[in-house]
Design a protein around this motif. Structure first.
Motif, PDB file in Angstrom:
ATOM      1  N   GLU A  80      15.462-117.796 -67.640  1.00  0.00           N
ATOM      2  CA  GLU A  80      15.177-116.364 -67.592  1.00  0.00           C
ATOM      3  C   GLU A  80      16.405-115.545 -67.202  1.00  0.00           C
ATOM      4  N   ASN A  81      17.281-116.119 -66.378  1.00  0.00           N
ATOM      5  CA  ASN A  81      18.500-115.403 -65.999  1.00  0.00           C
ATOM      6  C   ASN A  81      19.415-115.214 -67.201  1.00  0.00           C
ATOM      7  N   LYS A  82      19.547-116.274 -68.001  1.00  0.00           N
ATOM      8  CA  LYS A  82      20.374-116.164 -69.207  1.00  0.00           C
ATOM      9  C   LYS A  82      19.775-115.155 -70.184  1.00  0.00           C
ATOM     10  N   LYS A  83      18.448-115.140 -70.266  1.00  0.00           N
ATOM     11  CA  LYS A  83      17.795-114.173 -71.146  1.00  0.00           C
ATOM     12  C   LYS A  83      18.118-112.746 -70.709  1.00  0.00           C
ATOM     13  N   ALA A  84      18.076-112.514 -69.402  1.00  0.00           N
ATOM     14  CA  ALA A  84      18.363-111.173 -68.877  1.00  0.00           C
ATOM     15  C   ALA A  84      19.817-110.790 -69.121  1.00  0.00           C
ATOM     16  N   ARG A  85      20.728-111.739 -68.928  1.00  0.00           N
ATOM     17  CA  ARG A  85      22.149-111.464 -69.180  1.00  0.00           C
ATOM     18  C   ARG A  85      22.395-111.193 -70.657  1.00  0.00           C
ATOM     19  N   MET A  86      21.724-111.972 -71.522  1.00  0.00           N
ATOM     20  CA  MET A  86      21.870-111.766 -72.958  1.00  0.00           C
ATOM     21  C   MET A  86      21.340-110.387 -73.352  1.00  0.00           C
ATOM     22  N   ALA A  87      20.196-110.013 -72.801  1.00  0.00           N
ATOM     23  CA  ALA A  87      19.620-108.700 -73.100  1.00  0.00           C
ATOM     24  C   ALA A  87      20.563-107.578 -72.685  1.00  0.00           C
ATOM     25  N   ALA A  88      21.200-107.735 -71.525  1.00  0.00           N
ATOM     26  CA  ALA A  88      22.133-106.714 -71.040  1.00  0.00           C
ATOM     27  C   ALA A  88      23.345-106.599 -71.956  1.00  0.00           C
ATOM     28  N   ALA A  89      23.913-107.733 -72.339  1.00  0.00           N
ATOM     29  CA  ALA A  89      25.095-107.725 -73.207  1.00  0.00           C
ATOM     30  C   ALA A  89      24.760-107.143 -74.574  1.00  0.00           C
ATOM     31  N   ARG A  90      23.590-107.494 -75.107  1.00  0.00           N
ATOM     32  CA  ARG A  90      23.201-106.997 -76.421  1.00  0.00           C
ATOM     33  C   ARG A  90      22.903-105.497 -76.377  1.00  0.00           C
ATOM     34  N   ALA A  91      22.381-105.012 -75.247  1.00  0.00           N
ATOM     35  CA  ALA A  91      22.140-103.578 -75.094  1.00  0.00           C
ATOM     36  C   ALA A  91      23.460-102.807 -75.129  1.00  0.00           C
ATOM     37  N   VAL A  92      24.481-103.370 -74.494  1.00  0.00           N
ATOM     38  CA  VAL A  92      25.813-102.743 -74.522  1.00  0.00           C
ATOM     39  C   VAL A  92      26.332-102.673 -75.954  1.00  0.00           C
ATOM     40  N   LEU A  93      26.215-103.768 -76.685  1.00  0.00           N
ATOM     41  CA  LEU A  93      26.706-103.807 -78.064  1.00  0.00           C
ATOM     42  C   LEU A  93      25.960-102.814 -78.941  1.00  0.00           C
ATOM     43  N   GLU A  94      24.653-102.709 -78.727  1.00  0.00           N
ATOM     44  CA  GLU A  94      23.854-101.777 -79.537  1.00  0.00           C
ATOM     45  C   GLU A  94      24.327-100.333 -79.329  1.00  0.00           C
ATOM     46  N   LYS A  95      24.459 -99.934 -78.058  1.00  0.00           N
ATOM     47  CA  LYS A  95      24.869 -98.555 -77.776  1.00  0.00           C
ATOM     48  C   LYS A  95      26.319 -98.301 -78.172  1.00  0.00           C
ATOM     49  N   CYS A  96      27.166 -99.309 -77.954  1.00  0.00           N
ATOM     50  CA  CYS A  96      28.591 -99.124 -78.227  1.00  0.00           C
ATOM     51  C   CYS A  96      28.902 -99.042 -79.720  1.00  0.00           C
ATOM     52  N   THR A  97      28.032 -99.604 -80.560  1.00  0.00           N
ATOM     53  CA  THR A  97      28.289 -99.537 -81.997  1.00  0.00           C
ATOM     54  C   THR A  97      28.298 -98.089 -82.474  1.00  0.00           C
ATOM     55  N   MET A  98      27.326 -97.307 -82.030  1.00  0.00           N
ATOM     56  CA  MET A  98      27.299 -95.895 -82.410  1.00  0.00           C
ATOM     57  C   MET A  98      28.426 -95.131 -81.726  1.00  0.00           C
ATOM     58  N   MET A  99      28.702 -95.465 -80.457  1.00  0.00           N
ATOM     59  CA  MET A  99      29.824 -94.823 -79.756  1.00  0.00           C
ATOM     60  C   MET A  99      31.141 -95.085 -80.467  1.00  0.00           C
ATOM     61  N   LEU A 100      31.300 -96.322 -80.931  1.00  0.00           N
ATOM     62  CA  LEU A 100      32.535 -96.703 -81.616  1.00  0.00           C
ATOM     63  C   LEU A 100      32.728 -95.874 -82.880  1.00  0.00           C
ATOM     64  N   LEU A 101      31.637 -95.626 -83.591  1.00  0.00           N
ATOM     65  CA  LEU A 101      31.710 -94.840 -84.825  1.00  0.00           C
ATOM     66  C   LEU A 101      32.216 -93.427 -84.544  1.00  0.00           C
ATOM     67  N   THR A 102      31.566 -92.737 -83.600  1.00  0.00           N
ATOM     68  CA  THR A 102      31.942 -91.335 -83.352  1.00  0.00           C
ATOM     69  C   THR A 102      33.263 -91.212 -82.609  1.00  0.00           C
ATOM     70  N   ALA A 103      33.527 -92.153 -81.674  1.00  0.00           N
ATOM     71  CA  ALA A 103      34.798 -92.095 -80.930  1.00  0.00           C
ATOM     72  C   ALA A 103      35.980 -92.337 -81.863  1.00  0.00           C
ATOM     73  N   SER A 104      35.826 -93.275 -82.799  1.00  0.00           N
ATOM     74  CA  SER A 104      36.907 -93.560 -83.752  1.00  0.00           C
ATOM     75  C   SER A 104      37.121 -92.389 -84.699  1.00  0.00           C
ATOM     76  N   LYS A 105      36.021 -91.789 -85.173  1.00  0.00           N
ATOM     77  CA  LYS A 105      36.145 -90.632 -86.071  1.00  0.00           C
ATOM     78  C   LYS A 105      36.835 -89.468 -85.359  1.00  0.00           C
ATOM     79  N   THR A 106      36.480 -89.265 -84.081  1.00  0.00           N
ATOM     80  CA  THR A 106      37.102 -88.189 -83.302  1.00  0.00           C
ATOM     81  C   THR A 106      38.597 -88.435 -83.145  1.00  0.00           C
TER      82      THR A 106
END
Length: 754
Positions: A203-229
């Protein structure tokens, strides 16, 4: 299950099984072999029993043969595993054949005294064959699991290469081409890691994986707009800082995923969570209560040292500028009380040892109870402070005033105002970071501790990113791209605040002992019940563009489920039908939101349509409960409830008809997905409105019924038409219940992992 069930001399008997799919694949095999071995305990068997055992032995052999065929095919496709996999398959086949022979009635065996034969008289041979079979099959499964890990690593490597290319682009045209490729790679990576997360046992690994994947999900959109800017404003330092921070965070999250998947840490480090107060108190109480089992189980000084370590960590609460004087004094007094009770316990312990007592004395037992009670009271006070502060902060920042001010001042090009509101946001960030740290201390489970740490890191990183994005907009107030970039970072902040609200409720659930009663859904419908009208629908996955299109709609659905959960918490009677049905619908809607992110147990559009149909049925059940409630109301109040009930019924029927209508073609399927989620959003909007209205009316009814003999404010018909307890106490819900879901989840775990 730390190791394979059995081992043989040729195989590693300590193979670690890390996933549920591998573990559950072994369950039927273990069951069959156990059946065979248990039957050996009965030397006399009828012909019918012998034939039954022979069929089981043959079934094991045939199943192993098919299984080995798959393993050998994997070995051919993966050269690096060919030798190991080949040996494991050879041993499995040999063991399967041995079991078939040992259970063959036609094989010559020694007759008993009465002339009857015994199946597999060679018990030693059967046990040896069973061990070899389990060991070799386990090894084949673990080796096959390495292929999954290899796929994730390969996918990550592709993402990293493209990420580096994106970081170096200098033109919009080049960026658009590479980002399109990057988006496809991220969707593939999300699916692979999502399946892995669902399959992990730890369960600890699941929680860590969920946290890392949440970062990647949000950062993908951030990466798009930050790079365009950055491309639009190449000389802007704040835009460059903003973009660099996103790339750095994505790389860090990718490394975190790899550490979890490969179970490796840089330089052989071990991932250790910072010790929380909850963990410290739990360990302390365990040692105190352990004295009942043995007076010599640990040194006397160890208890004092352990308590002092806990007291030292409470300084995170008492040293905080945001802790009230009253709460600070309360914590300090409880710490002192715990010290005194521990000192008395140690004194009683010493006395017992001096008398050579073999078990705890009456005085010592009393001290154990008092010490445990005092640290429990300390934990309760700390929980109250942390959760109370978090709830107050969420209410205070519900309007997102600093974000609005930064957007407005940035759009006006007012750098001074941006600097002023940046300070305000910085203070808010510090409060949230500290609050997450306090919640971590009282979270109650290690997975929730991990989630608290993730929330703390997210606020810590996102705050400065919002400020740099606002500075860029202030320098270029007419830039649409800079405005869009700031919006994306603000949405990430708002989303994390929403996540914090969910986390807060989960921590409360654990503290109150309600862990597992909620959010246990994320499921598919029960097999067979809802598939009759959907046979012509092709099950497909959404592509990158479609996933992106419904992502925003999904986020709106997520916010609505959060609102429903908040309203549900306000009901005094959690067993009320309306509450349970609303909560059930919220959980199913949440699983549909997870689908829009490309995660969870809803893998295909077929799964989504099944879940939508179940949700609509639960909505119609809620309409029935609302109708029952309306019979108790005055005309004016009744009109309000019935009006919303009719609206809800219409929306549920519309959703039901929509998901049952067969469509063909990619465009039509996507339109059906979009329509299903929009209809679900409309349904949850009505539910969000109804819950507080009904809560108020139910409380009013109960209050007036208890205070007046003949309540004139309610319709007389309630006196002549008795209402069953279920109408207001929710004892007869026919909804899609937790127990049936848990049973269904158990049946689906292995299938869903494939």
């Amino acid at each position: 299950m730390a190791s394979s069930p059995c081992g043989s001399g040729n195989f590693d008997s300590g193979l670690e099984i890390k996933t549920r799919s591998v573990e559950q694949t072994l369950v039927p095999l273990v069951s069959q072999i156990t059946t065979l071995i248990n039957h050996k305990d009965k030397p006399k068997k009828s012909e019918r029993t012998q034939q039954a055992i022979q069929r089981v032995g043959q079934a094991v052999s045939v199943a192993v043969g098919r299984f080995v065929g798959v393993g050998e095919a994997i070995a051919v496709e993966n050269e690096e595993l060919k030798e190991e996999m080949g040996m494991a398959c050879f041993e499995a086949r040999r063991a399967g054949d041995a079991i078939a022979k040992l259970t063959d009635v036609g094989m010559p065996v020694a007759p008993l005294v009465d002339g009857r034969k015994t199946v597999f008289s060679n018990r030693t041979g059967m046990v040896k064959a069973a061990r070899m079979l389990l060991s070799s099959v386990t090894k084949v499964l673990v080796l096959a699991d390495r292929i999954v890990i290899k796929q994730i690593i390969t996918s990550r490597n592709k993402v990293l290469v493209t990420l580096e290319q994106l970081e170096r682009v200098s033109t919009f045209q080049e960026f658009v081409q590479i980002f399109s490729q990057f988006g496809n790679q991220m969707v593939e990576f999300a699916h692979l890691t999502g399946d892995r997360q669902n399959d992990l046992k730890d369960e600890n690994k699941k929680a860590r994986m969920a946290a890392a994947r949440a970062v990647l999900e949000k950062c993908t959109m951030m990466l798009l707009t930050a790079s365009k800017t950055c491309l639009r404003h190449p000389d802007c330092e704040s835009a460059r800082i903003n973009k660099d921070a996103v790339f750095h965070r994505m790389r860090f999250a990718l490394e975190q995923v790899m550490e979890i998947v490969t179970d490796a840490r840089p330089c052989g480090e071990t991932k250790v969570l910072p010790l929380s107060i909850y963990t410290g108190i739990k360990d302390f109480k365990s040692n105190v209560e352990g004295l009942r089992e043995g007076l010599y189980s640990l040194p006397q000084q160890a208890l004092s040292d352990q308590l002092e370590a806990v007291v030292e960590r409470t300084e995170d609460f008492t040293d905080s500028a945001y802790t009230s004087h009253e709460h600070r004094e309360g914590i300090l007094q409880l710490c002192q009380l715990a010290r005194q009770d521990t000192d008395r316990l140690i004194a009683a312990w010493r006395e017992a040892l001096s008398l050579n007592a073999k078990e705890v004395t009456e005085e010592m037992e009393l001290s154990i109870l008092k010490t445990c009670q005092s640290v429990h009271e300390l934990r309760r006070e700390l929980h109250k402070v942390a959760v109370g502060r978090a709830a107050d902060l969420l209410k205070l920042h519900a309007e997102h005033l600093p974000l609005r001010a930064l957007k407005a001042s940035g759009g006006e090009g007012n750098l001074e105002a941006v600097a002023e509101y940046a300070c305000t946001l910085g203070e808010q960030k510090e409060q949230l970071v500290e609050t997450c740290r306090l919640l971590c201390h009282v979270s109650g489970t290690e997975p929730l501790e991990i989630t608290c740490i993730h929330a703390e890191e997210t606020f810590h990183v996102t705050g400065p990113q919002i400020i740099s994005a606002a500075q860029t907009l202030a320098l270029h107030p007419s830039s649409k791209i800079a405005k869009e970039n700031l919006d994306v970072f603000c949405e990430a902040w708002e989303s994390q605040l929403c996540d914090m609200g969910v986390l807060l409720r989960e921590i409360n659930d654990v503290f109150e002992g309600r862990r597992g009663d909620k959010r246990a859904y994320l499921s598919l419908p029960r097999p067979g019940k809802h598939s009759a009208n959907l046979k012509t629908v092709k099950a497909v996955k959404l592509d990158t563009e479609e996933q992106s299109t419904i992502a925003k709609l999904g986020l709106e659905l997520r916010l609505l489920t959060s609102d429903v959960d908040t309203e549900v918490e306000k009901w005094e009677d959690q067993e009320q039908d309306i509450v349970r049905q609303g909560q059930s619908m919220s959980s199913m809607a949440y699983s549909m939101y997870i689908f829009t992110r490309g995660e969870g147990l809803l893998k295909t559009t077929m799964d989504l349509f099944h879940q939508a149909e179940v949700l609509s049925e639960e909505g119609l059940q809620l309409c029935s409960s609302l109708h029952t409630l309306s019979t108790l109301l005055m005309d004016e109040e009744k009109v309000v409830v019935l009006s919303e009930m009719e609206k809800l019924m219409g929306l549920c029927q519309q959703l039901q008809m929509g998901v049952r209508t067969p469509v063909q073609g990619k465009t039509a399927t996507f339109q059906k997905v979009d329509s299903s989620i929009q209809n679900t959003r409309a349904i949850m909007t009505v539910v969000t409105y109804l819950l507080p209205v009904c809560n108020k009316l139910v409380r009013k009814y109960k209050s007036e019924r208890s205070s007046l003999d003949s309540p004139q404010s309610w319709r007389d018909r309630q006196l002549s038409t008795p209402v069953k307890d279920g109408a207001l106490n929710g004892k007869n819900s026919n909804g899609f219940g937790v127990k049936s879901l848990e049973k269904h989840m158990a049946n689906l775990t292995f299938l869903e992992s494939k």
